[in-house]
Write a protein that holds these residues in place. Structure first.
Motif, PDB file in Angstrom:
ATOM      1  N   ALA A 107       0.756  -1.247  -0.011  1.00 38.90           N
ATOM      2  CA  ALA A 107      -0.007   0.189  -0.102  1.00 38.90           C
ATOM      3  C   ALA A 107       0.943   1.270   0.065  1.00 38.90           C
ATOM      4  CB  ALA A 107      -0.871   0.083   1.185  1.00 38.90           C
ATOM      5  N   ASN A 108       0.411   2.316  -1.052  1.00 37.36           N
ATOM      6  CA  ASN A 108       1.284   3.552  -1.001  1.00 37.36           C
ATOM      7  C   ASN A 108       2.510   3.430  -2.023  1.00 37.36           C
ATOM      8  OD1 ASN A 108      -0.479   5.090   0.794  1.00 37.36           O
ATOM      9  ND2 ASN A 108       0.563   4.315   2.398  1.00 37.36           N
ATOM     10  N   ASP A 109       2.663   2.377  -2.542  1.00 38.87           N
ATOM     11  CA  ASP A 109       3.582   2.140  -3.663  1.00 38.87           C
ATOM     12  C   ASP A 109       2.896   3.029  -4.681  1.00 38.87           C
ATOM     13  OD1 ASP A 109       5.469   0.908  -2.478  1.00 38.87           O
ATOM     14  OD2 ASP A 109       4.817  -1.253  -3.301  1.00 38.87           O
ATOM     15  N   SER A 110       3.855   3.749  -5.412  1.00 35.27           N
ATOM     16  CA  SER A 110       3.270   4.725  -6.486  1.00 35.27           C
ATOM     17  C   SER A 110       3.225   3.878  -7.759  1.00 35.27           C
ATOM     18  CB  SER A 110       4.020   5.809  -6.725  1.00 35.27           C
ATOM     19  OG  SER A 110       5.522   5.499  -7.028  1.00 35.27           O
ATOM     20  N   ILE A 111       2.506   3.818  -8.772  1.00 32.53           N
ATOM     21  CA  ILE A 111       2.402   3.135  -9.961  1.00 32.53           C
ATOM     22  C   ILE A 111       1.818   3.994 -11.122  1.00 32.53           C
ATOM     23  CG2 ILE A 111       0.030   2.296  -9.532  1.00 32.53           C
ATOM     24  CD1 ILE A 111       0.572   0.056 -11.088  1.00 32.53           C
ATOM     25  N   TYR A 122      -8.985  11.607 -33.901  1.00 27.40           N
ATOM     26  CA  TYR A 122      -9.340  10.336 -34.676  1.00 27.40           C
ATOM     27  C   TYR A 122      -8.726  10.135 -35.908  1.00 27.40           C
ATOM     28  CZ  TYR A 122     -12.844  10.572 -31.039  1.00 27.40           C
ATOM     29  OH  TYR A 122     -13.480  10.711 -29.698  1.00 27.40           O
ATOM     30  N   GLU A 123      -8.468  11.146 -36.726  1.00 29.00           N
ATOM     31  CA  GLU A 123      -7.580  10.710 -38.002  1.00 29.00           C
ATOM     32  C   GLU A 123      -6.204  10.682 -37.898  1.00 29.00           C
ATOM     33  OE1 GLU A 123      -6.885  15.190 -37.116  1.00 29.00           O
ATOM     34  OE2 GLU A 123      -8.710  13.591 -36.782  1.00 29.00           O
ATOM     35  N   LEU A 124      -5.422  10.720 -36.506  1.00 29.28           N
ATOM     36  CA  LEU A 124      -4.095  10.453 -36.454  1.00 29.28           C
ATOM     37  C   LEU A 124      -3.924   9.194 -35.526  1.00 29.28           C
ATOM     38  CD1 LEU A 124      -2.932  13.979 -35.051  1.00 29.28           C
ATOM     39  CD2 LEU A 124      -2.800  13.019 -37.296  1.00 29.28           C
ATOM     40  N   PHE A 125      -2.813   8.645 -35.714  1.00 28.33           N
ATOM     41  CA  PHE A 125      -2.470   7.258 -35.306  1.00 28.33           C
ATOM     42  C   PHE A 125      -2.500   7.530 -33.644  1.00 28.33           C
ATOM     43  CE2 PHE A 125       0.638   3.664 -35.606  1.00 28.33           C
ATOM     44  CZ  PHE A 125      -0.244   2.689 -35.864  1.00 28.33           C
ATOM     45  N   TYR A 126      -2.358   6.299 -33.052  1.00 30.62           N
ATOM     46  CA  TYR A 126      -2.571   6.373 -31.787  1.00 30.62           C
ATOM     47  C   TYR A 126      -1.642   6.905 -30.881  1.00 30.62           C
ATOM     48  CZ  TYR A 126       0.897   2.520 -30.877  1.00 30.62           C
ATOM     49  OH  TYR A 126       1.979   2.021 -30.665  1.00 30.62           O
ATOM     50  N   ASP A 127      -1.929   7.387 -29.431  1.00 30.69           N
ATOM     51  CA  ASP A 127      -1.078   7.657 -28.411  1.00 30.69           C
ATOM     52  C   ASP A 127      -1.387   7.013 -27.157  1.00 30.69           C
ATOM     53  OD1 ASP A 127      -3.155   9.037 -27.679  1.00 30.69           O
ATOM     54  OD2 ASP A 127      -2.371  10.949 -28.274  1.00 30.69           O
ATOM     55  N   ARG A 128      -0.834   7.281 -26.078  1.00 28.50           N
ATOM     56  CA  ARG A 128      -1.125   6.657 -24.985  1.00 28.50           C
ATOM     57  C   ARG A 128      -1.478   7.531 -23.727  1.00 28.50           C
ATOM     58  NH1 ARG A 128      -0.156   1.443 -25.443  1.00 28.50           N
ATOM     59  NH2 ARG A 128       1.969   0.871 -26.708  1.00 28.50           N
ATOM     60  N   LYS A 129      -2.628   7.215 -22.942  1.00 32.30           N
ATOM     61  CA  LYS A 129      -2.783   7.816 -21.842  1.00 32.30           C
ATOM     62  C   LYS A 129      -2.113   7.170 -20.487  1.00 32.30           C
ATOM     63  CE  LYS A 129      -6.632   9.790 -21.545  1.00 32.30           C
ATOM     64  NZ  LYS A 129      -8.436  10.379 -21.534  1.00 32.30           N
ATOM     65  N   LYS A 130      -1.757   7.908 -19.650  1.00 30.26           N
ATOM     66  CA  LYS A 130      -0.952   7.625 -18.376  1.00 30.26           C
ATOM     67  C   LYS A 130      -1.360   8.019 -17.318  1.00 30.26           C
ATOM     68  CE  LYS A 130       3.323   9.301 -17.273  1.00 30.26           C
ATOM     69  NZ  LYS A 130       3.320   9.756 -15.824  1.00 30.26           N
ATOM     70  N   TYR A 131      -1.777   7.164 -16.310  1.00 32.25           N
ATOM     71  CA  TYR A 131      -2.497   7.322 -15.153  1.00 32.25           C
ATOM     72  C   TYR A 131      -1.349   6.934 -13.968  1.00 32.25           C
ATOM     73  CZ  TYR A 131      -6.725   7.178 -17.942  1.00 32.25           C
ATOM     74  OH  TYR A 131      -7.829   7.301 -18.902  1.00 32.25           O
ATOM     75  N   ASP A 132      -1.384   7.896 -13.045  1.00 30.89           N
ATOM     76  CA  ASP A 132      -0.629   7.677 -11.783  1.00 30.89           C
ATOM     77  C   ASP A 132      -1.537   7.893 -10.543  1.00 30.89           C
ATOM     78  OD1 ASP A 132       2.215   8.130 -13.085  1.00 30.89           O
ATOM     79  OD2 ASP A 132       1.252   9.876 -13.791  1.00 30.89           O
TER      80      ASP A 132
END
Length: 390
Positions: A107-111, A122-132
């Motif tokens: 518990a409390n480790d960051s990820i 939508y016309e562009l290739f993909y990217d990523r969404k990062k969740y912390d």
């Protein structure tokens, strides 16, 4: 480094002994390489997640068999052995399954979890969404919470998605070096250039997601299946030479090589918009403005079957003669991929079937799929050809 395990969503803290980490589109760990010291020897093992459903029919009934991360080399020996069990189910369960117990996070480790982003533009290739976020205990304090939620199709769980906590931060992460890649060109040709014909963001996102999934599966086929298909039959140089030729015909290639070449060409692996060479300057369309979502989905499922069937038999595939490998491909390709096969090859296959006195049920199904795959532009000439065979 803290990551989430596929399916369970349990967070684990990996050491430097882990490498070659692979994640799915939801950010779950699905494969890795682990280094261990056994009797003073450094042993490196590749592990991948496998469902119970991937085991042999008789073994699926075992109460001690569970989904998990298994030694990939041993798993392939297990699935490929038919008459003699070189590796048994018991071996897989008790010798070759990775145990994460001592790597459970706290518990409390960051990820940080990166998921594939299918949203605008939508016309562009993909990217990523990062969740912390920080890892949390269950409300009763008995262990860590899971960050996985089942994706339902009716009452069946068909996959898993990231289940975020109430407190998190997010950011968009650009994917470097994606421009002018095969996937980039495939996406633009087969969706990006006309995606704005769809009215709602929900529809655009749905089409973008299935197209990106197609591209990811194509990458897996190119990287993991094609090397075995080419082994002892052809080389990458043979296909590259054809792509670099000024001749449009492929007469110097066997039917098997033509099929592989045309698949790679349709997937954008020879496309170069700055080239004047006939095979490099043209990217054939797989989908267009009139394609339905079912067309995309059917193609994707065909690629999944193609990958799954071939991935289980690497040694069989490597040792098989060219004709057998060719028949493997023709049997497993989706209909809209079968349409890439040259018409003269299709005719020769049909003629070989006509000479047979008896066709097995799977051969009848394949013949039906092959005929259905004939491009509309060739329909009249193909019907004339069939009429002339009477």
């Amino acid at each position: 480094m803290v990551v989430l395990l596929y399916k369970s969503g349990i967070p684990v803290k990996l050491t430097n002994d882990f490498s070659d980490l692979r994640f799915d589109i939801e950010g779950f760990l699905i494969a890795f390489t682990h280094k261990a010291i056994i009797e003073k020897n450094i042993i490196t093992t590749k592990y991948a997640f496998h469902h119970k459903s991937e085991f042999k029919t008789n073994d699926k009934k075992r109460s001690d068999l569970i989904d998990g991360f298994y030694d990939e080399d041993q798993f392939l020996k297990y699935t490929e052995s038919v008459i003699f069990n070189i590796v048994s189910a018991s071996d897989m369960i008790y010798k070759h399954k990775f145990n994460f117990d001592k790597f459970i996070a706290k518990a409390n480790d960051s990820i940080s979890v990166s998921v594939t982003n299918f949203d605008a533009p939508y016309e562009l290739f993909y990217d990523r969404k990062k969740y912390d976020f920080l890892i949390e205990n269950l409300s009763d304090g008995k262990g860590l919470r899971s960050y996985s939620d089942g994706i339902l199709d009716g009452f069946d769980v068909i996959d898993y998605k990231l289940k975020l906590p109430s407190n998190y931060s997010s950011s968009i992460v650009s994917i470097q070096n994606q421009v002018n890649t095969p996937g980039y060109h495939f996406y633009a040709k087969n969706l990006g250039n006309f995606i704005h014909q769809y009215s709602s963001d929900e529809e655009k996102r749905k089409f973008k997601k299935i197209t990106i999934l197609i591209i990811f599966k194509i990458r897996e086929i190119i990287n993991e299946i094609f090397p075995n298909l080419l082994l002892n039959v052809s080389t990458e140089k043979t296909l590259n030479d054809a792509a670099n030729s000024i001749n449009t015909d492929l007469d110097n290639l066997t039917n098997f090589e033509k099929t592989l070449f045309l698949l790679k060409k349709s997937w954008g692996y020879y496309y170069d918009p700055s080239s004047i060479l006939p095979h490099k300057s043209n990217l054939p369309e797989t989908f267009n403005e009139n394609s339905t979502y079912s067309d995309f989905e059917y193609y994707y499922l065909g690629l999944v079957s193609f990958y799954d069937e071939f991935y289980k038999i690497p040694q069989t595939l490597a040792k098989a003669p060219e004709l057998k490998r060719y028949l493997f491909i023709l049997t497993l390709l989706p209909i809209n991929a079968l349409s890439l096969i040259p018409i003269e090859v299709t005719k020769s296959i049909i003629e070989s079937f006509i000479k047979k006195k008896y066709l097995a049920e799977y051969q009848k199904r394949f013949l039906t799929r092959l005929i259905v795959s004939i491009p509309f532009s060739l329909a009249d000439s193909f019907l004339d050809y069939l009429a002339g065979m009477q």
